[in-house]
Design a protein around this motif. Structure first.
Motif, PDB file in Angstrom:
ATOM      1  N   ALA A 121      48.836  53.605 -20.498  1.00 20.64           N
ATOM      2  CA  ALA A 121      49.872  54.466 -21.071  1.00 20.64           C
ATOM      3  C   ALA A 121      49.304  55.816 -21.485  1.00 20.64           C
ATOM      4  N   VAL A 122      48.119  55.820 -22.069  1.00 17.75           N
ATOM      5  CA  VAL A 122      47.483  57.079 -22.479  1.00 17.75           C
ATOM      6  C   VAL A 122      47.164  57.933 -21.262  1.00 17.75           C
ATOM      7  N   VAL A 123      46.668  57.341 -20.201  1.00 16.77           N
ATOM      8  CA  VAL A 123      46.347  58.084 -18.980  1.00 16.77           C
ATOM      9  C   VAL A 123      47.611  58.704 -18.391  1.00 16.77           C
ATOM     10  N   VAL A 124      48.693  57.960 -18.338  1.00 18.97           N
ATOM     11  CA  VAL A 124      49.955  58.477 -17.794  1.00 18.97           C
ATOM     12  C   VAL A 124      50.474  59.621 -18.654  1.00 18.97           C
ATOM     13  N   ILE A 125      50.455  59.465 -19.961  1.00 18.57           N
ATOM     14  CA  ILE A 125      50.951  60.513 -20.861  1.00 18.57           C
ATOM     15  C   ILE A 125      50.115  61.777 -20.730  1.00 18.57           C
ATOM     16  N   LEU A 126      48.802  61.657 -20.683  1.00 22.97           N
ATOM     17  CA  LEU A 126      47.944  62.838 -20.556  1.00 22.97           C
ATOM     18  C   LEU A 126      48.116  63.528 -19.206  1.00 22.97           C
ATOM     19  N   SER A 127      48.286  62.764 -18.146  1.00 21.12           N
ATOM     20  CA  SER A 127      48.444  63.399 -16.829  1.00 21.12           C
ATOM     21  C   SER A 127      49.778  64.117 -16.711  1.00 21.12           C
ATOM     22  N   VAL A 128      50.840  63.572 -17.300  1.00 23.20           N
ATOM     23  CA  VAL A 128      52.145  64.230 -17.258  1.00 23.20           C
ATOM     24  C   VAL A 128      52.138  65.480 -18.132  1.00 23.20           C
ATOM     25  N   ALA A 129      51.507  65.420 -19.278  1.00 26.58           N
ATOM     26  CA  ALA A 129      51.467  66.567 -20.185  1.00 26.58           C
ATOM     27  C   ALA A 129      50.582  67.681 -19.656  1.00 26.58           C
ATOM     28  N   ALA A 130      49.589  67.352 -18.846  1.00 23.23           N
ATOM     29  CA  ALA A 130      48.638  68.358 -18.376  1.00 23.23           C
ATOM     30  C   ALA A 130      49.167  69.181 -17.211  1.00 23.23           C
ATOM     31  N   CYS A 131      50.081  68.654 -16.422  1.00 23.52           N
ATOM     32  CA  CYS A 131      50.520  69.395 -15.245  1.00 23.52           C
ATOM     33  C   CYS A 131      51.654  70.355 -15.600  1.00 23.52           C
ATOM     34  N   LYS A 132      51.588  71.532 -15.011  1.00 25.25           N
ATOM     35  CA  LYS A 132      52.640  72.525 -15.202  1.00 25.25           C
ATOM     36  C   LYS A 132      53.792  72.209 -14.269  1.00 25.25           C
ATOM     37  N   LYS A 133      54.988  72.463 -14.731  1.00 27.85           N
ATOM     38  CA  LYS A 133      56.170  72.139 -13.942  1.00 27.85           C
ATOM     39  C   LYS A 133      56.461  73.194 -12.873  1.00 27.85           C
ATOM     40  N   SER A 134      56.194  74.451 -13.167  1.00 29.49           N
ATOM     41  CA  SER A 134      56.516  75.536 -12.240  1.00 29.49           C
ATOM     42  C   SER A 134      55.329  76.481 -12.124  1.00 29.49           C
ATOM     43  N   ARG A 135      55.352  77.251 -11.069  1.00 31.67           N
ATOM     44  CA  ARG A 135      54.340  78.284 -10.868  1.00 31.67           C
ATOM     45  C   ARG A 135      55.081  79.588 -10.615  1.00 31.67           C
ATOM     46  N   TYR A 136      54.739  80.622 -11.366  1.00 28.66           N
ATOM     47  CA  TYR A 136      55.375  81.930 -11.219  1.00 28.66           C
ATOM     48  C   TYR A 136      54.362  82.918 -10.664  1.00 28.66           C
ATOM     49  N   CYS A 137      54.797  83.684  -9.675  1.00 32.21           N
ATOM     50  CA  CYS A 137      53.944  84.684  -9.036  1.00 32.21           C
ATOM     51  C   CYS A 137      54.511  86.072  -9.317  1.00 32.21           C
ATOM     52  N   HIS A 138      53.635  87.011  -9.650  1.00 32.43           N
ATOM     53  CA  HIS A 138      54.020  88.414  -9.812  1.00 32.43           C
ATOM     54  C   HIS A 138      53.559  89.136  -8.558  1.00 32.43           C
ATOM     55  N   CYS A 139      54.517  89.672  -7.802  1.00 30.42           N
ATOM     56  CA  CYS A 139      54.222  90.306  -6.515  1.00 30.42           C
ATOM     57  C   CYS A 139      54.555  91.792  -6.576  1.00 30.42           C
ATOM     58  N   VAL A 140      53.634  92.614  -6.070  1.00 28.06           N
ATOM     59  CA  VAL A 140      53.810  94.068  -6.038  1.00 28.06           C
ATOM     60  C   VAL A 140      53.584  94.534  -4.611  1.00 28.06           C
ATOM     61  N   SER A 141      54.513  95.351  -4.110  1.00 31.19           N
ATOM     62  CA  SER A 141      54.389  95.844  -2.738  1.00 31.19           C
ATOM     63  C   SER A 141      53.440  97.033  -2.676  1.00 31.19           C
ATOM     64  N   ASP A 142      53.051  97.365  -1.457  1.00 27.07           N
ATOM     65  CA  ASP A 142      52.276  98.588  -1.250  1.00 27.07           C
ATOM     66  C   ASP A 142      53.150  99.786  -1.592  1.00 27.07           C
ATOM     67  N   ASN A 143      52.527 100.886  -1.989  1.00 22.00           N
ATOM     68  CA  ASN A 143      53.280 102.114  -2.285  1.00 22.00           C
ATOM     69  C   ASN A 143      53.930 102.650  -1.020  1.00 22.00           C
ATOM     70  N   TYR A 144      55.109 103.205  -1.174  1.00 22.58           N
ATOM     71  CA  TYR A 144      55.797 103.864  -0.073  1.00 22.58           C
ATOM     72  C   TYR A 144      56.526 105.066  -0.636  1.00 22.58           C
ATOM     73  N   THR A 145      56.822 106.021   0.215  1.00 22.51           N
ATOM     74  CA  THR A 145      57.513 107.234  -0.227  1.00 22.51           C
ATOM     75  C   THR A 145      58.881 107.315   0.415  1.00 22.51           C
ATOM     76  N   ILE A 146      59.832 107.819  -0.348  1.00 27.21           N
ATOM     77  CA  ILE A 146      61.176 108.052   0.164  1.00 27.21           C
ATOM     78  C   ILE A 146      61.618 109.431  -0.307  1.00 27.21           C
ATOM     79  N   VAL A 147      62.621 109.949   0.340  1.00 29.98           N
ATOM     80  CA  VAL A 147      63.176 111.247  -0.039  1.00 29.98           C
ATOM     81  C   VAL A 147      64.565 111.013  -0.612  1.00 29.98           C
ATOM     82  N   ILE A 148      64.741 111.430  -1.882  1.00 27.44           N
ATOM     83  CA  ILE A 148      66.038 111.321  -2.550  1.00 27.44           C
ATOM     84  C   ILE A 148      66.434 112.712  -3.014  1.00 27.44           C
TER      85      ILE A 148
END
Length: 97
Positions: free
Chosen positions: A12-39
């Motif tokens: 029971a302790v092993v199961v509880i520790l393994s469930v508590a240790a894993c993260k449910k989601s993974r979030y990524c921060h993504c940034v594109s290369d610079n680009y230029t536009i004319v406005i």
């Protein structure tokens, strides 16, 4: 009888520790290369950014391209851009800025 009880407690302790240790989601921060536009005759340098929720089996640094939707004037434009992504150290979207 004590061995069975001890084994059940350890399992029971092993199961509880393994469930508590894993993260449910993974979030990524993504940034594109610079680009230029004319406005309105002005040249503007931009970089698109996005925060993406991905499966635990996916790694953020394996994301190389993303499609961004933009609308400055006129119709909506979908553009595929090269991106660099890194994992955010959060497990819920409520703590993101």
């Amino acid at each position: 009888m004590n061995k069975k009880r001890l084994l059940a407690i350890v399992a029971a302790v092993v199961v509880i520790l393994s469930v508590a240790a894993c993260k449910k989601s993974r979030y990524c921060h993504c940034v594109s290369d610079n680009y230029t536009i004319v406005i309105n005759a002005d040249t503007v340098t931009r970089a698109d950014t996005a925060v993406v929720n991905v499966e635990r089996s996916m790694k953020c640094d394996h994301i190389y391209e993303m499609t961004f939707r933009t609308k400055d004037t006129g119709p909506v434009v979908y553009t595929v851009r090269k991106v660099k992504c890194s994992e955010l150290d959060v497990d819920t979207v409520s703590v993101l800025p």
